[in-house]
Write an enzyme that holds these catalytic residues in place. Structure first.
Site, PDB file in Angstrom:
ATOM      1  N   LYS A  15       0.834  -1.216   0.000  1.00  0.00           N
ATOM      2  CA  LYS A  15       0.000   0.000   0.000  1.00  0.00           C
ATOM      3  C   LYS A  15       0.867   1.264   0.000  1.00  0.00           C
ATOM      4  O   LYS A  15       0.629   2.184  -0.770  1.00  0.00           O
ATOM      5  CB  LYS A  15      -0.907   0.041   1.252  1.00  0.00           C
ATOM      6  CG  LYS A  15      -1.906  -1.085   1.363  1.00  0.00           C
ATOM      7  CD  LYS A  15      -2.838  -0.886   2.548  1.00  0.00           C
ATOM      8  CE  LYS A  15      -2.157  -0.953   3.904  1.00  0.00           C
ATOM      9  NZ  LYS A  15      -1.655  -2.294   4.277  1.00  0.00           N
ATOM     10  N   ARG A  90      -9.185   1.329   8.980  1.00  0.00           N
ATOM     11  CA  ARG A  90      -8.714  -0.022   9.292  1.00  0.00           C
ATOM     12  C   ARG A  90      -9.746  -0.818  10.070  1.00  0.00           C
ATOM     13  O   ARG A  90      -9.554  -1.996  10.314  1.00  0.00           O
ATOM     14  CB  ARG A  90      -7.461   0.102  10.158  1.00  0.00           C
ATOM     15  CG  ARG A  90      -6.165  -0.329   9.485  1.00  0.00           C
ATOM     16  CD  ARG A  90      -5.076  -0.182  10.517  1.00  0.00           C
ATOM     17  NE  ARG A  90      -3.858  -0.818  10.169  1.00  0.00           N
ATOM     18  CZ  ARG A  90      -2.826  -0.218   9.586  1.00  0.00           C
ATOM     19  NH1 ARG A  90      -2.915   1.037   9.216  1.00  0.00           N
ATOM     20  NH2 ARG A  90      -1.717  -0.880   9.383  1.00  0.00           N
ATOM     21  N   ARG A 129      11.556  -5.370   4.477  1.00  0.00           N
ATOM     22  CA  ARG A 129      11.318  -3.947   4.189  1.00  0.00           C
ATOM     23  C   ARG A 129      12.346  -3.042   4.870  1.00  0.00           C
ATOM     24  O   ARG A 129      12.667  -3.210   6.045  1.00  0.00           O
ATOM     25  CB  ARG A 129       9.920  -3.569   4.665  1.00  0.00           C
ATOM     26  CG  ARG A 129       9.650  -2.070   4.561  1.00  0.00           C
ATOM     27  CD  ARG A 129       8.204  -1.743   4.594  1.00  0.00           C
ATOM     28  NE  ARG A 129       7.527  -2.184   5.788  1.00  0.00           N
ATOM     29  CZ  ARG A 129       6.196  -2.091   5.941  1.00  0.00           C
ATOM     30  NH1 ARG A 129       5.459  -1.602   4.985  1.00  0.00           N
ATOM     31  NH2 ARG A 129       5.635  -2.506   7.056  1.00  0.00           N
ATOM     32  N   ARG A 162      11.592  -0.859  10.285  1.00  0.00           N
ATOM     33  CA  ARG A 162      10.562  -0.439  11.228  1.00  0.00           C
ATOM     34  C   ARG A 162      10.568  -1.321  12.461  1.00  0.00           C
ATOM     35  O   ARG A 162      10.788  -2.528  12.360  1.00  0.00           O
ATOM     36  CB  ARG A 162       9.187  -0.512  10.552  1.00  0.00           C
ATOM     37  CG  ARG A 162       8.852   0.736   9.777  1.00  0.00           C
ATOM     38  CD  ARG A 162       7.605   0.618   8.973  1.00  0.00           C
ATOM     39  NE  ARG A 162       6.481   0.008   9.664  1.00  0.00           N
ATOM     40  CZ  ARG A 162       5.251  -0.008   9.190  1.00  0.00           C
ATOM     41  NH1 ARG A 162       4.985   0.557   8.015  1.00  0.00           N
ATOM     42  NH2 ARG A 162       4.270  -0.586   9.852  1.00  0.00           N
ATOM     43  N   ARG A 173      -0.103  -8.013  14.020  1.00  0.00           N
ATOM     44  CA  ARG A 173      -0.684  -7.134  12.986  1.00  0.00           C
ATOM     45  C   ARG A 173      -1.586  -7.930  12.051  1.00  0.00           C
ATOM     46  O   ARG A 173      -2.653  -7.444  11.645  1.00  0.00           O
ATOM     47  CB  ARG A 173       0.439  -6.448  12.190  1.00  0.00           C
ATOM     48  CG  ARG A 173       1.097  -5.334  12.983  1.00  0.00           C
ATOM     49  CD  ARG A 173       2.487  -5.011  12.469  1.00  0.00           C
ATOM     50  NE  ARG A 173       2.499  -4.422  11.162  1.00  0.00           N
ATOM     51  CZ  ARG A 173       3.584  -4.382  10.384  1.00  0.00           C
ATOM     52  NH1 ARG A 173       4.727  -4.916  10.805  1.00  0.00           N
ATOM     53  NH2 ARG A 173       3.535  -3.807   9.216  1.00  0.00           N
TER      54      ARG A 173
HETATM   55  P1  AMP Z   1       1.158   1.085   8.872  1.00  0.00           P
HETATM   56  O1  AMP Z   1       2.334   1.997   8.624  1.00  0.00           O
HETATM   57  O2  AMP Z   1      -0.060   1.471   8.069  1.00  0.00           O
HETATM   58  O3  AMP Z   1       1.512  -0.360   8.725  1.00  0.00           O
HETATM   59  O4  AMP Z   1       0.733   1.289  10.400  1.00  0.00           O
HETATM   60  C1  AMP Z   1       1.630   0.985  11.433  1.00  0.00           C
HETATM   61  C2  AMP Z   1       0.911   0.948  12.752  1.00  0.00           C
HETATM   62  O5  AMP Z   1       0.324   2.219  13.034  1.00  0.00           O
HETATM   63  C3  AMP Z   1      -0.246  -0.027  12.855  1.00  0.00           C
HETATM   64  O6  AMP Z   1       0.165  -1.361  13.148  1.00  0.00           O
HETATM   65  C4  AMP Z   1      -1.047   0.591  13.998  1.00  0.00           C
HETATM   66  O7  AMP Z   1      -0.420   0.352  15.257  1.00  0.00           O
HETATM   67  C5  AMP Z   1      -0.915   2.075  13.708  1.00  0.00           C
HETATM   68  N1  AMP Z   1      -1.990   2.550  12.810  1.00  0.00           N
HETATM   69  C6  AMP Z   1      -1.822   3.084  11.574  1.00  0.00           C
HETATM   70  N2  AMP Z   1      -3.002   3.401  11.024  1.00  0.00           N
HETATM   71  C7  AMP Z   1      -3.946   3.046  11.928  1.00  0.00           C
HETATM   72  C8  AMP Z   1      -5.366   3.087  11.946  1.00  0.00           C
HETATM   73  N3  AMP Z   1      -6.068   3.568  10.901  1.00  0.00           N
HETATM   74  N4  AMP Z   1      -6.010   2.634  13.042  1.00  0.00           N
HETATM   75  C9  AMP Z   1      -5.333   2.144  14.102  1.00  0.00           C
HETATM   76  N5  AMP Z   1      -3.995   2.053  14.153  1.00  0.00           N
HETATM   77  C10 AMP Z   1      -3.293   2.500  13.079  1.00  0.00           C
END
Ligand code: AMP
Length: 220
Positions: A15, A90, A129, A162, A173
């Site tokens: 994404k 999400r 990554r 990360r 996750r």
């Molecule tokens: P991502 O970079 O999209 O993989 O997000 C990394 C982490 O940020 C996720 O595992 C959540 O802990 C938090 N996070 C990001 N977006 C959301 C969301 N829309 N709702 C809840 N937690 C989020």
């Protein structure tokens, strides 16, 4: 009318990689809630520190924390023409919040694209990554490595892994994805608003598929 493009898919679907390229192509901001939270964590704000504790474990931050952040970000002048949302919504509650916001602010109906990938490829995508800490470019040491180990091709920035790209956080996750995000995808499917794209293959090929899909829907 401004229109939001939403990229859905499991962690590791690509994404972020795709949203960066497609946003550049259309000249709209790439709004990644993960990036917003990681930036807040780096700055050690109250929100950032609370979010970091959740993120590092692989858990979601609460809906009532993340939703107003997205509303605030989408109301910035640079989102006037549209934006690409990556990582939001999400959960079904977040999707309903976004629906309410679209109604309140007169935004157009969003184009929702689900990037489908085989789950057995996800672990390799996530553990491999690396992200440039300067420009945010995303690499994968197995599939799309930088020319020089640990160094960004674009600007020579350092590539970092990360904190949540380790096996234990990845497992949590993926569970959160199944428990909270799959029902939300169903929510869009029931509304007939879901478009699917095959996310397996080379990143450039997937970008082509996405751009073709977006263009057939007259985005912007
Ligand atoms: P991502 O970079 O999209 O993989 O997000 C990394 C982490 O940020 C996720 O595992 C959540 O802990 C938090 N996070 C990001 N977006 C959301 C969301 N829309 N709702 C809840 N937690 C989020």
């Amino acid at each position: 009318m401004a229109q939001i493009l939403i990229f859905l898919g499991p962690p590791g679907a690509g994404k972020g990689t795709q949203a960066r390229v497609v946003a550049r192509e259309f000249g709209v901001p790439h709004v990644s809630t993960g990036d917003i939270l990681r930036e807040a964590a780096r700055k050690k704000t109250g929100l950032g520190l609370a979010a970091k504790a959740k993120m590092d474990k692989g858990e979601l931050v609460p809906d009532d924390v993340i939703s107003p952040i997205v509303e605030e970000r989408l109301s910035q002048p640079d989102c006037r023409e549209g934006a690409i949302l990556d990582g939001f919504p999400r959960t079904t509650a977040q999707a309903q919040f976004l629906d309410g916001m679209i109604e309140r602010t007169g935004l157009g109906e969003p184009l929702v694209i689900n990037i489908q990938v085989a789950t057995d490829s996800v672990i390799k995508r996530l553990t491999g990554r690396r992200t440039c800490q300067t420009c945010g470019e995303i690499y994968n040491i197995y599939m799309s490595p930088p020319r020089r180990d640990g160094i960004c091709d674009n600007d020579g920035g350092r590539l970092i892994q990360r904190a949540d790209d380790n096996e234990s956080a990845i497992r949590i996750r993926l569970k959160a994805y199944e428990r909270d995000t799959l029902p939300m995808i169903d929510y869009y499917r029931r509304k007939n608003a879901l478009r699917q794209i095959d996310g397996n293959g080379e990143p450039e090929v997937i970008t082509e598929r996405l751009l073709n899909l977006v263009k057939t829907h007259d985005y912007l």
